[in-house]
Design an enzyme around this catalytic site. Structure first.
Site, mmCIF file in Angstrom:
data_model
loop_
_atom_site.group_PDB
_atom_site.id
_atom_site.type_symbol
_atom_site.label_atom_id
_atom_site.label_comp_id
_atom_site.label_asym_id
_atom_site.label_seq_id
_atom_site.Cartn_x
_atom_site.Cartn_y
_atom_site.Cartn_z
ATOM 1 N N GLY A 1 0.967 -1.222 0.086
ATOM 2 C CA GLY A 1 -0.015 0.040 -0.003
ATOM 3 C C GLY A 1 0.780 1.305 -0.007
ATOM 4 N N CYS A 2 1.040 1.766 1.061
ATOM 5 C CA CYS A 2 1.897 3.071 1.264
ATOM 6 C C CYS A 2 2.994 3.000 0.760
ATOM 7 C CB CYS A 2 1.665 3.697 2.664
ATOM 8 S SG CYS A 2 -0.192 3.802 3.075
ATOM 9 N N VAL A 3 3.941 1.884 1.141
ATOM 10 C CA VAL A 3 5.171 1.781 0.733
ATOM 11 C C VAL A 3 5.418 1.790 -0.716
ATOM 12 C CG1 VAL A 3 7.299 0.368 0.753
ATOM 13 C CG2 VAL A 3 6.183 0.612 2.976
ATOM 14 N N SER B 1 4.357 5.043 -2.426
ATOM 15 C CA SER B 1 5.613 6.036 -1.893
ATOM 16 C C SER B 1 6.929 5.671 -2.744
ATOM 17 C CB SER B 1 5.716 6.155 -0.509
ATOM 18 O OG SER B 1 4.674 6.447 0.350
#
Length: 210
Positions: A154-156, A159
């Protein structure tokens, strides 16, 4: 293809022209993404069992601080009810854990930001979306970003992709990123390594800093 090993898959991608190497750059920053009680409390719906990964992140954090290199933390925070979370907040009801004031949004003591370290507050997956992170990294003279935290898929991942698209070298630390399921983690690590980032270990980063 049934029966294909991870080594076969890596070889296939390399022969097709994927999985190049970018390197560490000259001035890396450490990015710690969303590590908080929501992923560490076994009673929380987002619990991901990332205790070992947190230990690796702590090791990296100490190393970056010792070298006086930039450290950036991210945290998720929504208005209660999610008015600033849009469809993402509706799609993932567990994000209520990050309503403003929730103790589940707080980092563990060992990974709490130190005085002077940048904290980016976000509402969406990428640490760059709707934030000043890219401008901050540029002002700090950063050319590469060592990426850690949750969740890998997700966020990794989001990003990582935006790190590349904003002109910085992404280095994803495989043993310092976690997810709810190892299979999901492994699949996303493979794909990021093939297309967007160098995949490194905590030991690799420590050797580079030394």
């Amino acid at each position: 293809m049934a029966g294909r090993t991870p080594e076969d898959l890596q070889d296939d991608y390399r022969k097709a022209g994927f999985s190049g190497t970018l390197g560490f750059g000259k001035r890396p920053a450490l990015l710690i993404i969303d590590v908080c009680a929501a992923y560490l409390d076994p009673e929380a719906p987002l619990y991901a069992g990332i205790e070992a990964e947190c230990a690796s992140i702590e090791t990296l954090l100490q190393a970056f601080r010792a070298k006086r290199l930039p450290v950036v933390h991210t945290r998720v925070e929504f208005l209660p009810g999610g008015a600033d979370g849009g469809h993402f907040y509706r799609k993932v009801p567990a994000l209520k854990a990050f309503d403003r004031g929730s103790p589940l949004a707080e980092p563990p003591t060992a990974l709490a930001p130190a005085k002077g370290e940048v904290v980016v507050t976000k509402q969406y997956a990428s640490a760059y979306f709707g934030t000043s992170l890219a401008s901050t990294l540029t002002a700090l003279g950063v050319d590469s970003v060592v990426i850690t935290g949750v969740s890998t898929s997700g966020c990794v991942r989001a990003s990582c992709l935006d790190t590349l698209q904003h002109g910085f070298i992404p280095l994803v630390v495989e043993d310092a990123c976690g997810d709810r399921d190892r299979r999901v983690h492994d699949a996303n690590i493979f794909d990021m390594g093939a297309k967007y980032a160098d995949i490194v270990s905590t030991a690799d980063v420590l050797r580079h800093l030394a």
